[in-house]
Design an enzyme around this catalytic site. Structure first.
Site, short mmCIF file in Angstrom:
data_model
loop_
_atom_site.label_atom_id
_atom_site.label_comp_id
_atom_site.label_asym_id
_atom_site.label_seq_id
_atom_site.Cartn_x
_atom_site.Cartn_y
_atom_site.Cartn_z
N GLY A 112 71.41 68.98 72.39
CA GLY A 112 72.05 68.08 73.34
C GLY A 112 73.53 68.41 73.43
O GLY A 112 74.11 68.46 74.51
N GLU A 114 79.56 63.50 68.84
CA GLU A 114 80.21 64.79 68.55
C GLU A 114 81.65 64.60 68.09
O GLU A 114 82.14 65.34 67.24
CB GLU A 114 80.16 65.72 69.77
CG GLU A 114 78.76 65.99 70.34
CD GLU A 114 77.73 66.37 69.30
OE1 GLU A 114 78.09 66.92 68.24
OE2 GLU A 114 76.52 66.10 69.54
#
Ligand code: BES
Ligand code: ZN
Length: 974
Positions: A331, A368
């Site tokens: 992803g 992230e």
């Protein structure tokens, strides 16, 4: 240094000169002994990489890269060889050089020099005796003529070449169609985690081998380049016409898997919310997608700031670039300072991306960016502790998203989702502990799974709750500060948290975080507690065992012991907000579970509910009387006296216990019955996820008619309440929007209300539009339902219309929504062709092949086609996914969920045996899939009858049925 050589040196300590610089001979090193495991020797560690890469990205001249790496290394123990990683690279051994650095070297200033000056400044060149390659271990072993001296620095220079393929790992190429240029344009980008840096340049490819990096990228001037650090200078290349060389600033010490670079013609937008310390924040995308970067540019800096405050550590780099890559396997990837994303995970366009898609973008960005601390600044010592990276990033991302969008009220939903998911996954015998021993490197990519992410996140949430906000935050911050730019293992986290917890008295002095948490991370599975109330004495006895979905279990399967933080609520106080442990269920000496007695419980007419708001990762089985009290409340107008998260857990536990035959379906169905008055998303989601598992097994059975009628009966009121398909929710809450879409999805499938009719109508209106790529009358957040229903009811014309929208769409989120909807067709030939197309990368990107397959496999008609396709085309599927074939789990799992016969088990086992090579990187997923089929088989053989009997009796009473009726009839039946 080899183990044998080290051993010799220890023996010869008194004659140190023998180990220090002596000539080695062919015979002195029994090399075969060197690679008895897959870990690099620690005698040599890298300090700096100077890396120059030339990228060739040209349709006519070909795709490839070549480069040179100079690695400065420290010798920590006498070493007779330099062992590092390298895979699929071409290296001319005679061009490899070794230099010894002068003893006092201002190393940093040397790095500034051009490569020619740099080499001149290196001290003497050392002879290399030979170089060996060990493909099985991805090793390149350089044998110097003389043993390398302890405490000295050496530089090895390795020129190399590699292919720029489309594998989605290593340094690979991706492409897109540019509207203005009317042609396909290429880009090159890296994906190194977990072990692919070695496919881009020779390196010490283990997370603990941290070093600084000086990266230079040489590329055609039509492109730009990016790397972890800001660009230092860009110069024309003398030797290659039209090429430039971009040099980046030196990185901080970091692991190889976080190195990144990219050569593309992308454009960027700089975030307008400026960070205080001038962290430059840019979002990069292909030119045609630049209208979709605003949301990322808005939330990125905000959530980064949130983490800076939460962890009390500034983001250390001068810039962050986030880039949307058209072909991307995962992803997103948290490379330090250059975060790479799939388009669907970074780009957002109002009116084209649904609220769920927007939530996904926020979640991925928050995840992230959380890694910039958890993972990048402090890295796990070894992949065994991957969960420290992924579990933490997942958990703190949920806090980050809640901070970004308080109006979404997303936190509860996310926690419940994670926990209920783990309740299913971790009930398999083929699950694995959170902290996993890694034997073979093939195992590393397999543990990027629900255990590392969701269970990791659940147990951190549990810890957050029992430690309290302050201890948790300070402990985590101390841990990060203590290990910054270095590595840590879970014990380091436990130590930091224990210290704060004791000083703040959030944990008794005799109890450590390690003692509690080791039971959650080192053991597989989770507990179920059995609560037996003594109504005369107002007390309860509680015991714990491991919860397993398999009904055939031995004592050793379930005799585990966890430290369980107990919380409980009664119907009088209804204090569901308690989150600290009111009591602990302990593990006695030698890890033996202790029976727990709780006093001062309320009287017989009041229920008691454990695990307030699912603050712990445990299931509960109550005694029958307590269940009756709960069921009575659920079915009364006071049902909201029980917190919605606990309503969800009650349903899930009852359905699971019935599934395994630990409890009859009477209680579970009595709970489901109350849903006719339930209007919240979380309990509904829990119920429908469980009913989906039952639905899968009933779909081809004689009971299906009754089951369908029952589901319709339960759904009817809520379909109206959420506004049906014609009135899109106006709520800002994410759960409300998801709720409507989920209820409509089920209603359309089960023919409730006007769902199908209205969907078909809306789709037909869209088909009549003259510019359907720009005008779409279907309400945004109901598109998945409307598309799927219309495709299910429609024929080729509807399918082709939607396929054309897929081809024409410029928005990743829209494309992915269409990809799922196209599998709803009931036309076998369309589905068959769709499956074939999924392996054709000119039609469906490689990254999306598994979504197409999973979508088709989960549909009633599609299942058989998908199964045949999988069995017949397994080699082609393997070929398409290759080399990252661990993703084959994503094919086998959706099939397994629906397989249940002896024949199915036999066929699957045979395939896995015959094609064992194909499955060698997904052994864990295969085991889990096989167990799933076996569990389905057990359900059919053992539980189906119980379910069927009760459902039929309910049907006979028009589904107006109570637990008491059920008990009476059951007594009569027996
Ligand atoms: N570190 C991972 C990316 C990754 C995944 C690398 C698997 C190698 C193998 C990244 O931080 C990540 O977890 N990405 C998730 C998205 C996230 C929001 C859960 C992903 O790729 O699905
Ligand atoms: Zn991650």
């Amino acid at each position: 240094m080899s183990k044998v050589a080290t051993f010799l040196c220890v023996l010869l300590l008194s004659h140190q000169t023998l180990c220090d610089g002596n000539e080695t001979s062919e015979n002195s090193i029994p090399e075969e002994k060197m690679y008895d495991d897959y870990r690099l020797p620690t005698s040599i560690t890298p300090e700096n990489y100077k890396l120059e890469i030339i990228t060739q990205l040209n349709d006519t001249q070909g795709f490839g890269f070549s480069g040179v790496v100079w690695i400065t290394m420290n010798v920590n123990a006498f070493a007779d060889n330099i062992t590092l990683h390298m895979k699929n690279l071409t290296i001319e051994s005679d061009k490899v050089q070794l230099f010894e650095l002068p003893q006092v070297t201002a190393n940093d200033s040397m790095i500034e020099k051009s490569s020619r000056d740099y080499e001149k400044s290196l001290n003497e060149e050392r002879k290399i005796r030979k170089i060996q390659y060990v493909p099985k271990h991805d090793y390149m072993i350089i044998y110097p003529a003389k043993i390398l001296s302890k405490f000295r620095k050496y530089v090895v220079k390795i020129p190399f070449e590699g292919d720029l393929d489309t594998s989605l790992i290593g340094y690979y190429r991706s492409s897109y169609f540019d509207k203005k240029a009317q042609k396909k344009i290429w880009l090159a980008v890296t994906q190194f985690e977990p072990t692919h840096a070695r496919e881009a340049f020779p390196c010490f490819d283990e997370p603990e081998m941290k070093a600084t990096f000086d990266i230079s990228l040489v590329h055609h001037k039509m492109y730009n380049s990016l790397s972890n650090m800001p660009l230092k200078e860009s110069k024309e290349m003398e030797k290659i016409e039209d090429f430039v060389v971009d040099t980046f600033e030196t990185t901080v010490p970091m692991s190889t898997y976080l190195v990144a670079y990219c050569v593309s013609d992308f454009e960027y937008k700089e975030a307008t919310v400026k960070m205080k310390d001038d962290v430059k924040f840019r979002i990069y995308a292909r030119r045609d997608a630049m209208d979709q970067v605003d949301y990322a540019a808005e939330v990125g800096p905000k959530v980064l700031k949130f983490y800076e405050d939460y962890f009390k550590i500034k983001f250390p780099l001068p810039k962050i670039d986030m880039i949307a890559i058209p072909d991307f396997g995962a992803g997103a990837m948290e490379n330090w300072g250059l975060i790479t994303y799939r388009e669907t995970a970074l780009l957002y366009r109002a009116n084209a991306s649904t609220l769920s898609a927007k939530h996904r973008v926020a979640e991925v960005i928050a995840h992230e960016l959380a890694h910039q601390w958890f993972g990048n600044l402090v890295t796990m010592k070894w992949w065994t502790d991957l969960w420290l990276n992924e579990g933490f990033a997942t958990y703190v991302a949920s806090l980050g998203v809640a901070y970004l969008h308080p109006e979404w009220k997303s936190l509860d939903e996310e926690s419940v989702d994670n926990t209920l998911h783990i309740f299913k996954f971790d009930a398999l015998k083929a699950s694995h502990p959170v902290s996993v021993t890694i034997g073979h490197p093939n195992q590393i990519s397999q543990i990027f799974d629900a255990i590392s992410y969701s269970k990791g996140s659940c147990i951190i949430r549990m810890m957050h709750k029992f430690l309290g906000e302050e201890s948790f935050q300070i402990g985590v911050s101390n841990y990060l500060k203590k290990h910054e730019y270095a590595n840590a293992k879970q014990d380091d986290l436990w130590a930091a948290l224990t210290e704060v917890a004791h000083s703040q008295q959030s944990l008794p002095n005799e109890l450590s975080v390690k003692e509690i948490m080791d039971t959650w991370t080192l053991q597989v599975g989770y507990p179920i507690i059995k609560v037996h109330r003594n109504y005369d004495e107002n007390s309860a006895e509680i015991t714990q065992t491991r919860y397993l979905s398999d009904r055939f279990k031995t004592r050793s399967d379930v005799e585990f012991c966890w430290w369980i933080p107990l919380t409980y609520v009664d119907s009088e106080t209804r204090e569901f907000n308690v989150s600290h442990a009111q009591d602990w269920m302990k593990c006695g000496k030698e890890n033996i579970p202790e029976m727990k007695r709780i006093e001062n419980l309320p009287d017989k007419d009041q229920w008691v509910i454990f695990n307030a708001q699912l603050s712990g990762l445990y299931k509960i089985q109550y005694d029958r009387w307590n269940y009756k009290l709960i069921v009575k409340t659920l079915n009364s107008e006071n049902f909201k006296n029980i917190h919605q998260i606990n309503r969800a857990q009650l349903i899930d536990d009852a359905m699971d216990l019935a599934w395994v035959g630990e409890q009859d379906y009477g209680i579970a169905l009595a709970m489901i019955n109350y849903l006719r008055q339930e209007d919240e998303y979380i309990p509904w989601k829990s119920a429908l996820d469980n009913l989906r598992s039952v639905n899968r097994l009933l779909i081809r059975s004689e009971l299906y008619g009754v089951f369908k009628a029952y589901v319709q009966h339960v759904l009817e009121p809520i379909y109206e309440k959420v506004g049906g398909i014609s009135e899109p929710s106006k709520s800002e809450r994410l759960d409300a929007v998801k709720h409507q879409s989920m209820i409509c999805g089920w209603s359309c499938r089960f023919g409730v209300g006007d769902c199908v009719e209205k969907s078909v109508e809306l789709f037909a209106r869209w088909m009549k539009e003259t510019e359907p790529d720009h005008v779409n009358p279907v309400p945004l957040n109901l598109r998945s339902v409307v598309y799927c229903s219309a495709i299910r009811m429609g024929k080729e014309a509807e399918w082709l219309f939607l396929w054309t929208r897929y081809i024409n769409s410029n928005v990743g989120a829209e494309k992915s929504l269409i990809i799922s909807s196209l599998s709803c067709s009931r036309e076998q030939w369309l589905l068959g062709r769709y499956l074939d197309w999924s392996l054709n990368s000119t039609l469906v990107r490689k990254q999306d092949a598994a979504s197409v397959f999973g979508g088709v496999a989960r549909e009633e008609i599609g299942f058989h086609l998908a199964k045949n396709f999988f069995f017949e085309k397994i080699d082609a599927i393997h070929q398409t996914l290759s080399p990252d074939t661990s993703r084959i789990s994503r094919f086998i799992k959706p099939l397994a969920e629906q397989m249940s016969t002896e024949k199915d088990i036999h066929e699957l086992k045979e395939l896995v045996t015959v094609k064992h090579k194909v499955f060698e990187k997904s052994t864990l997923g295969v085991k889990q899939a096989l167990e799933t089929v076996e569990l389905n088989n057990q359900w059919k053989l053992n539980t189906y009858m119980d379910f069927s009997r009760r459902l039929n009796r309910m049907m006979a009473r028009n589904f107006d049925y109570s637990l008491e009726d059920d008990e009476q009839e059951e007594a009569k039946a027996i």
